[in-house]
Design an enzyme around this catalytic site. Structure first.
Site, PDB file in Angstrom:
ATOM      1  N   TYR A   1      -4.583 -14.120 -10.338  1.00 60.10           N
ATOM      2  CA  TYR A   1      -3.600 -13.771 -10.000  1.00 60.10           C
ATOM      3  C   TYR A   1      -2.026 -14.093 -11.405  1.00 60.10           C
ATOM      4  O   TYR A   1      -1.258 -14.021 -11.902  1.00 60.10           O
ATOM      5  CB  TYR A   1      -2.711 -14.413  -8.449  1.00 60.10           C
ATOM      6  CG  TYR A   1      -0.843 -14.252  -8.184  1.00 60.10           C
ATOM      7  CD1 TYR A   1      -1.251 -12.641  -7.976  1.00 60.10           C
ATOM      8  CD2 TYR A   1       0.641 -14.980  -8.141  1.00 60.10           C
ATOM      9  CE1 TYR A   1       0.982 -12.274  -7.149  1.00 60.10           C
ATOM     10  CE2 TYR A   1       1.443 -14.282  -8.065  1.00 60.10           C
ATOM     11  CZ  TYR A   1       1.093 -12.705  -7.612  1.00 60.10           C
ATOM     12  OH  TYR A   1       2.921 -12.478  -6.827  1.00 60.10           O
TER      13      TYR A   1
ATOM     14  N   LYS B   1      -0.267 -12.158 -13.099  1.00 61.40           N
ATOM     15  CA  LYS B   1       1.242 -12.073 -13.934  1.00 61.40           C
ATOM     16  C   LYS B   1       1.507 -12.220 -15.271  1.00 61.40           C
ATOM     17  O   LYS B   1       2.970 -11.606 -15.676  1.00 61.40           O
ATOM     18  CB  LYS B   1       1.853 -12.812 -13.122  1.00 61.40           C
ATOM     19  CG  LYS B   1       1.659 -12.194 -11.734  1.00 61.40           C
ATOM     20  CD  LYS B   1       2.360 -10.930 -11.161  1.00 61.40           C
ATOM     21  CE  LYS B   1       2.742 -10.848  -9.839  1.00 61.40           C
ATOM     22  NZ  LYS B   1       3.417  -9.224  -9.641  1.00 61.40           N
TER      23      LYS B   1
HETATM   24  P1  NAP Z   1       4.300  -7.840  -0.120  1.00 61.52           P
HETATM   25  O1  NAP Z   1       5.473  -8.031   0.874  1.00 61.52           O
HETATM   26  O2  NAP Z   1       3.117  -8.462   0.001  1.00 61.52           O
HETATM   27  O3  NAP Z   1       4.604  -6.259  -0.364  1.00 61.52           O
HETATM   28  C1  NAP Z   1       3.417  -5.577  -1.490  1.00 61.52           C
HETATM   29  C2  NAP Z   1       3.208  -4.300  -1.040  1.00 61.52           C
HETATM   30  O4  NAP Z   1       1.915  -3.718  -2.135  1.00 61.52           O
HETATM   31  C3  NAP Z   1       2.719  -3.453  -0.366  1.00 61.52           C
HETATM   32  O5  NAP Z   1       3.344  -2.920   1.207  1.00 61.52           O
HETATM   33  C4  NAP Z   1       1.183  -3.836  -0.309  1.00 61.52           C
HETATM   34  O6  NAP Z   1       0.643  -2.710   1.152  1.00 61.52           O
HETATM   35  C5  NAP Z   1       1.851  -2.813  -1.621  1.00 61.52           C
HETATM   36  N1  NAP Z   1       0.042  -2.682  -2.285  1.00 61.52           N
HETATM   37  C6  NAP Z   1      -0.632  -3.739  -2.451  1.00 61.52           C
HETATM   38  N2  NAP Z   1      -1.900  -3.110  -2.808  1.00 61.52           N
HETATM   39  C7  NAP Z   1      -0.712  -1.736  -3.509  1.00 61.52           C
HETATM   40  C8  NAP Z   1      -1.448  -0.534  -4.288  1.00 61.52           C
HETATM   41  N3  NAP Z   1      -3.473  -1.000  -4.283  1.00 61.52           N
HETATM   42  N4  NAP Z   1      -0.986   0.712  -4.309  1.00 61.52           N
HETATM   43  C9  NAP Z   1       0.539   0.550  -3.643  1.00 61.52           C
HETATM   44  N5  NAP Z   1       0.998  -0.077  -3.176  1.00 61.52           N
HETATM   45  C10 NAP Z   1       0.538  -1.343  -2.513  1.00 61.52           C
HETATM   46  O7  NAP Z   1       4.967  -8.806  -1.538  1.00 61.52           O
HETATM   47  P2  NAP Z   1       6.390  -9.025  -2.002  1.00 61.52           P
HETATM   48  O8  NAP Z   1       6.097 -10.256  -1.294  1.00 61.52           O
HETATM   49  O9  NAP Z   1       6.724  -8.603  -1.419  1.00 61.52           O
HETATM   50  O10 NAP Z   1       6.090  -8.624  -3.211  1.00 61.52           O
HETATM   51  C11 NAP Z   1       6.252  -7.807  -4.327  1.00 61.52           C
HETATM   52  C12 NAP Z   1       5.997  -8.143  -5.961  1.00 61.52           C
HETATM   53  O11 NAP Z   1       6.401  -9.525  -6.125  1.00 61.52           O
HETATM   54  C13 NAP Z   1       4.109  -8.774  -6.372  1.00 61.52           C
HETATM   55  O12 NAP Z   1       4.047  -7.810  -6.811  1.00 61.52           O
HETATM   56  C14 NAP Z   1       4.092 -10.351  -5.826  1.00 61.52           C
HETATM   57  O13 NAP Z   1       3.351 -10.254  -6.673  1.00 61.52           O
HETATM   58  C15 NAP Z   1       5.566 -10.204  -6.445  1.00 61.52           C
HETATM   59  N6  NAP Z   1       5.673 -11.655  -6.602  1.00 61.52           N
HETATM   60  C16 NAP Z   1       6.272 -12.289  -5.179  1.00 61.52           C
HETATM   61  C17 NAP Z   1       6.691 -13.524  -5.160  1.00 61.52           C
HETATM   62  C18 NAP Z   1       6.901 -13.775  -3.167  1.00 61.52           C
HETATM   63  O14 NAP Z   1       7.213 -15.167  -3.322  1.00 61.52           O
HETATM   64  N7  NAP Z   1       6.846 -13.132  -2.812  1.00 61.52           N
HETATM   65  C19 NAP Z   1       6.586 -14.249  -5.916  1.00 61.52           C
HETATM   66  C20 NAP Z   1       6.612 -13.975  -7.393  1.00 61.52           C
HETATM   67  C21 NAP Z   1       6.305 -12.517  -7.318  1.00 61.52           C
HETATM   68  P3  NAP Z   1      -0.436  -2.811   1.766  1.00 61.52           P
HETATM   69  O15 NAP Z   1       0.894  -3.469   2.875  1.00 61.52           O
HETATM   70  O16 NAP Z   1      -0.325  -2.026   2.538  1.00 61.52           O
HETATM   71  O17 NAP Z   1      -1.227  -4.155   1.777  1.00 61.52           O
END
Ligand code: NAP
Length: 253
Positions: free
Chosen positions: A154, A158
């Site tokens: 990851y 990133k």
């Molecule tokens: P999340 O709640 O897990 O949501 C991610 C979404 O992406 C889910 O709806 C998932 O679908 C979808 N997804 C996964 N694989 C996919 C694919 N191949 N094609 C299309 N959609 C796909 O994550 P989040 O926390 O909102 O994070 C969103 C972004 O921010 C990510 O890039 C993550 O790495 C980044 N981020 C998050 C955090 C944090 O603290 N939460 C921190 C830094 C960066 P499914 O539900 O069907 O799997």
């Protein structure tokens, strides 16, 4: 009618979490929004919420790492909502493990969604932006880009997205397209809930522990990231490109 009212934005991974908050915020800002996720049905509640508030949205099922699915999705969005000139590459997954236990499959899965996905979506969308002479791409990086135990895959993805962002900013600038990245810290979503579950700590305790380490003494909310996206894609942010903003309640790097 605001300028945004004639513009279409794509948000990937928008069925929940940060992506859903970004989709709703961009709709409020006046964009027609394509809500893209693996399962179109899972996008429908976000679409319904946007439509109930008077906005325009479309639920689109696509795996961002699948070249044909991406091409078809972007074509459909252009036909049904209008040429997409804003793209938020937000879809993401985690497959955490220490290096010696990390499978090649877990390495590939993370690279495919974050890096290949952002590449395929950007390549498909850029033609609409360059034709329009205006565009905005925002990539979701992470504080993990700076290194995080158990996240070799990851953090590499990133950090890779930051290089991708800067390169696209250089290539697309002359077409009126800006490309920036947001590197969130701890944001309260199902992704961080899954991490808490993996390390065996109740989510509320996990959040409290995280907040104690954050200068503003709280964890982030999806809306904190949506607000930053809203700035990057705004008309007036046209001179801001190739940047990474850490949205983490305190300084990083
Ligand atoms: P999340 O709640 O897990 O949501 C991610 C979404 O992406 C889910 O709806 C998932 O679908 C979808 N997804 C996964 N694989 C996919 C694919 N191949 N094609 C299309 N959609 C796909 O994550 P989040 O926390 O909102 O994070 C969103 C972004 O921010 C990510 O890039 C993550 O790495 C980044 N981020 C998050 C955090 C944090 O603290 N939460 C921190 C830094 C960066 P499914 O539900 O069907 O799997």
């Amino acid at each position: 009618m605001t300028q945004q009212a004639s513009r279409t934005a794509i948000v990937t991974g928008a069925a929940r979490g940060i992506g859903a908050a970004v989709a709703k915020r961009l709709a409020r800002d006046g964009f027609a929004v394509a809500v893209v996720d693996l399962d179109a049905d899972a996008c429908k509640p976000v679409v319904t919420e946007i439509e109930s508030a008077g906005g325009r949205a479309l639920a689109v099922g696509a795996d961002v790492s699948d070249e044909q699915a991406v091409e078809a999705a972007v074509q459909r969005i252009a036909a049904e909502l209008g040429a997409p000139t804003v793209l938020v590459n937000n879809a993401g997954i985690i497959r955490d493990n220490l290096l010696f236990k990390m499978s090649a499959g877990d390495w590939d899965a993370v690279m495919n969604v974050h890096l290949r996905g952002a590449f395929l979506m950007s390549r498909a969308a850029q033609k609409h932006m360059t034709e329009a002479g205006w565009g905005r791409i925002v990539n979701l990086s992470s504080t993990s880009a700076l290194g995080n135990r158990g996240q070799a895959n990851y953090s590499a993805a990133k950090a890779g997205l930051q290089g991708f962002t800067k390169t696209l900013a250089i290539e697309l600038g002359k077409f009126g397209v800006t490309v920036n990245a947001i590197a969130p810290g701890f944001i309260e979503t199902e992704m961080t809930a899954a991490t808490a579950a993996r390390v065996g700590v109740p989510f509320e305790d996990y959040k409290k522990g995280a907040a104690a380490q954050i200068p503003v003494r709280r964890v982030g909310r999806p809306e904190d990231i949506a607000h930053t996206v809203s700035f990057f894609v705004s008309e007036d942010a046209g001179f801001v490109s190739g940047q990474v903003i850490y949205v983490a309640g305190g300084p990083r790097a």
